[in-house]
Design an enzyme around this catalytic site. Structure first.
Site, PDB file in Angstrom:
ATOM      1  N   HIS A  67       0.833  -1.201   0.000  1.00 46.47           N
ATOM      2  CA  HIS A  67       0.000   0.000   0.000  1.00 46.47           C
ATOM      3  C   HIS A  67       0.871   1.257   0.000  1.00 46.47           C
ATOM      4  O   HIS A  67       0.667   2.177  -0.794  1.00 46.47           O
ATOM      5  CB  HIS A  67      -0.922  -0.031   1.226  1.00 46.47           C
ATOM      6  N   GLU A  68       1.858   1.286   0.893  1.00 45.27           N
ATOM      7  CA  GLU A  68       2.723   2.466   0.988  1.00 45.27           C
ATOM      8  C   GLU A  68       3.607   2.602  -0.250  1.00 45.27           C
ATOM      9  O   GLU A  68       3.907   3.719  -0.672  1.00 45.27           O
ATOM     10  CB  GLU A  68       3.576   2.404   2.255  1.00 45.27           C
ATOM     11  N   HIS A  71       1.731   4.521  -2.889  1.00 44.07           N
ATOM     12  CA  HIS A  71       1.881   5.968  -2.689  1.00 44.07           C
ATOM     13  C   HIS A  71       3.247   6.431  -3.203  1.00 44.07           C
ATOM     14  O   HIS A  71       3.360   7.435  -3.907  1.00 44.07           O
ATOM     15  CB  HIS A  71       1.787   6.326  -1.199  1.00 44.07           C
TER      16      HIS A  71
END
Length: 155
Positions: A67-68, A71
């Protein structure tokens, strides 16, 4: 798992799922309480919550790292890296990353029951329930202007 192993895992996931190199740092941050991790826009580092590894295991941590990294890579490419952006949602789906992480089972995250203070008018019998306790000598009944009496606090 120590910081070096976390860095290696993050670099491996970046190359395996994104086909790109992760050139910054991935570290554990003990101050994170309610989130699994965060991507820092200024430094491009990724901070992760160690408690997710302890409570939910390695698979949950890998999902948070993916998920990170979504980003991270989208921000560096100049694309939409925020949760609401289409680029971000599509990349999440493509790499199999969760949009939100599983909540931690800690005492702080459990819903606390709010106290309720109950008052009654001495003249008309009207009941009032309030979140905050107040001084009954300064306020009167809104129906008949009678005196109020504190009854009890419900937990």
């Amino acid at each position: 798992m120590n910081e070096r192993e976390l860095q290696q895992l993050t670099e491996h996931i970046s190359e395996q799922f994104f086909g790109k190199v992760f050139r910054h740092q991935a570290v554990f941050n003990a101050r994170l309480k309610t989130t699994g991790g965060r991507y820092l826009l200024g430094t491009h580092h990724i901070e992760l919550n160690r408690r997710y590894l302890e409570e939910h295991g390695r698979d949950e941590l890998i999902g948070i790292i993916k998920h990170e990294l979504c980003h991270y890579h989208l921000h560096l490419e100049g694309k939409g890296y925020q949760h609401r952006d289409r680029d971000f949602r599509e990349l999440l789906q493509r790499v199999g990353a969760p949009r939100f992480c599983t909540p931690l089972q800690t005492v702080r995250n459990k819903r606390r029951v709010q106290k309720r203070h109950e008052y009654v008018c001495t003249e008309c019998g009207q009941h009032f329930i309030r979140k905050r306790r107040f001084d009954t000598t300064r306020y009167v009944c809104g129906v008949c202007k009678g005196k109020l009496k504190w009854l009890r606090t419900n937990d």
